[in-house]
Scaffold this active site. Structure first.
Site, PDB file in Angstrom:
ATOM      1  N   GLY A  38      78.448  68.171  46.640  1.00 50.22           N
ATOM      2  CA  GLY A  38      78.225  68.187  45.193  1.00 50.22           C
ATOM      3  C   GLY A  38      78.297  66.770  44.636  1.00 50.22           C
ATOM      4  O   GLY A  38      78.389  65.787  45.384  1.00 50.22           O
ATOM      5  N   TYR A  74      85.133  80.415  34.625  1.00 52.23           N
ATOM      6  CA  TYR A  74      85.490  79.099  35.183  1.00 52.23           C
ATOM      7  C   TYR A  74      86.936  78.746  34.835  1.00 52.23           C
ATOM      8  O   TYR A  74      87.738  78.418  35.707  1.00 52.23           O
ATOM      9  CB  TYR A  74      84.534  78.061  34.615  1.00 52.23           C
ATOM     10  CG  TYR A  74      84.751  76.647  35.120  1.00 52.23           C
ATOM     11  CD1 TYR A  74      84.499  76.311  36.452  1.00 52.23           C
ATOM     12  CD2 TYR A  74      85.176  75.638  34.251  1.00 52.23           C
ATOM     13  CE1 TYR A  74      84.675  74.997  36.904  1.00 52.23           C
ATOM     14  CE2 TYR A  74      85.345  74.337  34.691  1.00 52.23           C
ATOM     15  CZ  TYR A  74      85.095  74.017  36.016  1.00 52.23           C
ATOM     16  OH  TYR A  74      85.269  72.722  36.456  1.00 52.23           O
ATOM     17  N   VAL A  86      80.719  65.085  42.520  1.00 53.59           N
ATOM     18  CA  VAL A  86      81.971  64.336  42.739  1.00 53.59           C
ATOM     19  C   VAL A  86      82.310  64.295  44.232  1.00 53.59           C
ATOM     20  O   VAL A  86      82.707  63.256  44.770  1.00 53.59           O
ATOM     21  CB  VAL A  86      83.145  64.980  41.959  1.00 53.59           C
ATOM     22  CG1 VAL A  86      84.443  64.220  42.223  1.00 53.59           C
ATOM     23  CG2 VAL A  86      82.863  65.011  40.458  1.00 53.59           C
TER      24      VAL A  86
HETATM   25  P1  NAD Z   1      78.962  70.274  41.680  1.00 52.64           P
HETATM   26  O1  NAD Z   1      78.402  71.579  41.275  1.00 52.64           O
HETATM   27  O2  NAD Z   1      78.054  69.109  41.778  1.00 52.64           O
HETATM   28  O3  NAD Z   1      79.724  70.402  43.068  1.00 52.64           O
HETATM   29  C1  NAD Z   1      80.373  71.570  43.482  1.00 52.64           C
HETATM   30  C2  NAD Z   1      80.091  71.780  44.954  1.00 52.64           C
HETATM   31  O4  NAD Z   1      80.771  72.960  45.412  1.00 52.64           O
HETATM   32  C3  NAD Z   1      78.604  71.996  45.229  1.00 52.64           C
HETATM   33  O5  NAD Z   1      78.158  71.152  46.270  1.00 52.64           O
HETATM   34  C4  NAD Z   1      78.521  73.457  45.634  1.00 52.64           C
HETATM   35  O6  NAD Z   1      77.443  73.732  46.514  1.00 52.64           O
HETATM   36  C5  NAD Z   1      79.880  73.668  46.270  1.00 52.64           C
HETATM   37  N1  NAD Z   1      80.277  75.074  46.286  1.00 52.64           N
HETATM   38  C6  NAD Z   1      80.316  75.952  45.260  1.00 52.64           C
HETATM   39  N2  NAD Z   1      80.759  77.148  45.675  1.00 52.64           N
HETATM   40  C7  NAD Z   1      81.009  77.019  47.008  1.00 52.64           C
HETATM   41  C8  NAD Z   1      81.498  77.900  48.004  1.00 52.64           C
HETATM   42  N3  NAD Z   1      81.801  79.190  47.722  1.00 52.64           N
HETATM   43  N4  NAD Z   1      81.655  77.433  49.266  1.00 52.64           N
HETATM   44  C9  NAD Z   1      81.356  76.155  49.574  1.00 52.64           C
HETATM   45  N5  NAD Z   1      80.879  75.273  48.667  1.00 52.64           N
HETATM   46  C10 NAD Z   1      80.717  75.710  47.405  1.00 52.64           C
HETATM   47  O7  NAD Z   1      80.155  69.964  40.667  1.00 52.64           O
HETATM   48  P2  NAD Z   1      81.057  68.665  40.501  1.00 52.64           P
HETATM   49  O8  NAD Z   1      80.863  68.159  39.150  1.00 52.64           O
HETATM   50  O9  NAD Z   1      80.869  67.765  41.653  1.00 52.64           O
HETATM   51  O10 NAD Z   1      82.514  69.305  40.563  1.00 52.64           O
HETATM   52  C11 NAD Z   1      83.291  69.267  41.747  1.00 52.64           C
HETATM   53  C12 NAD Z   1      84.668  69.831  41.488  1.00 52.64           C
HETATM   54  O11 NAD Z   1      85.337  69.050  40.504  1.00 52.64           O
HETATM   55  C13 NAD Z   1      84.645  71.282  40.977  1.00 52.64           C
HETATM   56  O12 NAD Z   1      85.709  71.986  41.544  1.00 52.64           O
HETATM   57  C14 NAD Z   1      84.859  71.106  39.489  1.00 52.64           C
HETATM   58  O13 NAD Z   1      85.483  72.241  38.937  1.00 52.64           O
HETATM   59  C15 NAD Z   1      85.763  69.893  39.449  1.00 52.64           C
HETATM   60  N6  NAD Z   1      85.624  69.205  38.166  1.00 52.64           N
HETATM   61  C16 NAD Z   1      84.510  68.471  37.892  1.00 52.64           C
HETATM   62  C17 NAD Z   1      84.396  67.883  36.648  1.00 52.64           C
HETATM   63  C18 NAD Z   1      83.191  67.059  36.277  1.00 52.64           C
HETATM   64  O14 NAD Z   1      83.095  66.647  35.121  1.00 52.64           O
HETATM   65  N7  NAD Z   1      82.283  66.753  37.164  1.00 52.64           N
HETATM   66  C19 NAD Z   1      85.401  68.045  35.685  1.00 52.64           C
HETATM   67  C20 NAD Z   1      86.496  68.829  35.998  1.00 52.64           C
HETATM   68  C21 NAD Z   1      86.620  69.393  37.257  1.00 52.64           C
END
Ligand code: NAD
Ligand code: UDP
Length: 332
Positions: free
Chosen positions: A17, A152, A19
């Site tokens: 993903g 969420y 991050v």
């Molecule tokens: P993103 O959607 O780009 O990345 C999430 C990743 O998780 C994706 O690659 C997706 O394919 C993978 N995924 C989802 N469900 C899955 C499963 N069941 N099994 C395996 N892989 C799975 O989102 P992001 O922005 O990179 O966020 C990453 C993490 O950071 C998340 O947990 C999110 O809640 C947390 N977060 C992000 C932010 C932000 O602003 N980017 C803020 C707060 C928290």
């Protein structure tokens, strides 16, 4: 700071993903071996394509709700797997609840089995529409448990509760990071979050879609700063929760004007309906991160936003506008 990572074996769920891909890259640079476990539900192979040839990088395509298929040794588990954009989790409500509950439990079991330290990527969404501002870690939040965003918010609150219980009852060495809005290159242009959306609209000459009256605020953190905070937390002895974000707060209307200025766009602004339960305010109290981790966000937002404009420009010129996820996983 990096000595603790040389030769360590880290599992990053959600590593393909936005991050997660930056975290995998940084861990490799610090000398760790990285197993990226991702179902590609909202992530994409392209995000880690540049890491495939790097020694010590492994991509395992798997749904962590089934299991986390990694064998020993495991020193660190970073659990990031979860849809994160409102556009995604509103389309994938059951998948989001399941990865927050079953997926988190499976990732904690992996850490328990291997005696690994476990970091949960939680979120400022656990504060909901906050009644305290800025938000310190001891604020319990104001979440509508049955509203559309609850899939969420409550999944992450359940993840935090599960993480705390594994620490108390199974002796797992855990830490909870509450990440605030993070942005930067590798955000999917069409993932619906405000920064890539405004930038794409500005570059394409489309109206910038400001929700509500645009007075709601967010505090935007550049992704490499967030990743630095996550690494410091993982290497600390803290259990958290610890807020990781930037306390430079801006309204969405101000952000729209900033993006127009940075892109030199003459796009108009169009006000659209405010999504249900959209938080009115968000700014982290960073006292704990500053005092206990010696960490502060370092990238000014005009710098981070310029890098994001370059990224979106490249994506648009190469014709890449990844479609939003549906309930079916994308073709691999
Ligand atoms: P993103 O959607 O780009 O990345 C999430 C990743 O998780 C994706 O690659 C997706 O394919 C993978 N995924 C989802 N469900 C899955 C499963 N069941 N099994 C395996 N892989 C799975 O989102 P992001 O922005 O990179 O966020 C990453 C993490 O950071 C998340 O947990 C999110 O809640 C947390 N977060 C992000 C932010 C932000 O602003 N980017 C803020 C707060 C928290
Ligand atoms: N937003 C907006 N226009 C858009 C997309 C989002 O004004 O095209 C607003 C959204 O309503 C929220 C803020 O921008 O108030 C941040 O939204 P985002 O989806 O990036 O993250 P959130 O903090 O809501 O999880």
């Amino acid at each position: 700071m990096s000595q603790g990572l040389v030769g360590a074996r880290a599992v990053v769920t959600g590593g393909a993903g936005f991050v997660g891909s930056w975290l995998c890259e940084r861990l490799l640079s610090e000398g760790a071996e990285v197993v990226c476990v991702d179902s590609l539900l909202t992530g994409h192979r392209d995000n880690v394509a540049h890491l495939r040839e790097r020694a010590g990088f492994h991509l395992v395509v798997a749904d962590v709700c089934d299991c986390v298929p990694v064998t020993s040794p495991v020193d660190l588990v970073f659990h990031l797997a979860s849809p994160a954009s409102p556009l995604h989790y509103l389309r994938l409500p059951l998948e989001t609840l399941r990865v927050g509950s079953v997926g988190t439990t499976n990732a904690l079991e992996l850490a328990a089995e291997h005696g690994a330290r476990f970091l949960l990527a939680s979120t400022s969404e656990v504060y909901g529409d906050p009644a305290r501002h800025p938000q310190p870690e001891d604020y319990w939040g104001n979440v509508n448990p049955i509203g559309p965003r609850s899939v969420y918010d409550e999944a992450k609150r359940f993840s935090e509760a599960t993480t705390a219980a594994y620490r108390r009852h199974r002796g797992v060495d855990t830490v909870i990071a509450r990440i605030f809005n993070t942005y930067g290159p590798r955000m999917a242009v069409a993932d619906g979050r405000v920064v890539p959306t405004f930038v794409q609209q500005a570059l394409d000459g489309e109206p910038l879609t400001v929700a509500g009256d645009g007075r709601q605020s967010r505090s935007l953190c550049y992704v490499e700063d967030t990743v630095e905070g996550l690494l410091r937390l993982a290497l600390s002895g803290l259990q958290g929760p610890v807020n990781i974000g930037n306390d430079d707060e801006t309204t969405m209307l101000e952000l729209a004007h900033t993006v127009l200025t940075l892109t030199g766009s003459s796009s108009q602004i169009r006000f659209i309906e405010l999504p249900e339960d959209d938080p009115r305010l968000r700014r982290p109290d960073l006292t704990v991160a500053r005092e206990r981790l010696g960490w502060s966000p370092m990238t000014p937002n005009d710098v981070g936003l310029k890098r994001t404009v370059e990224w979106v420009t490249q994506q648009l010129s190469s014709g890449t506008r990844r479609r939003p996820a549906t309930s079916a996983p994308p073709a691999r």
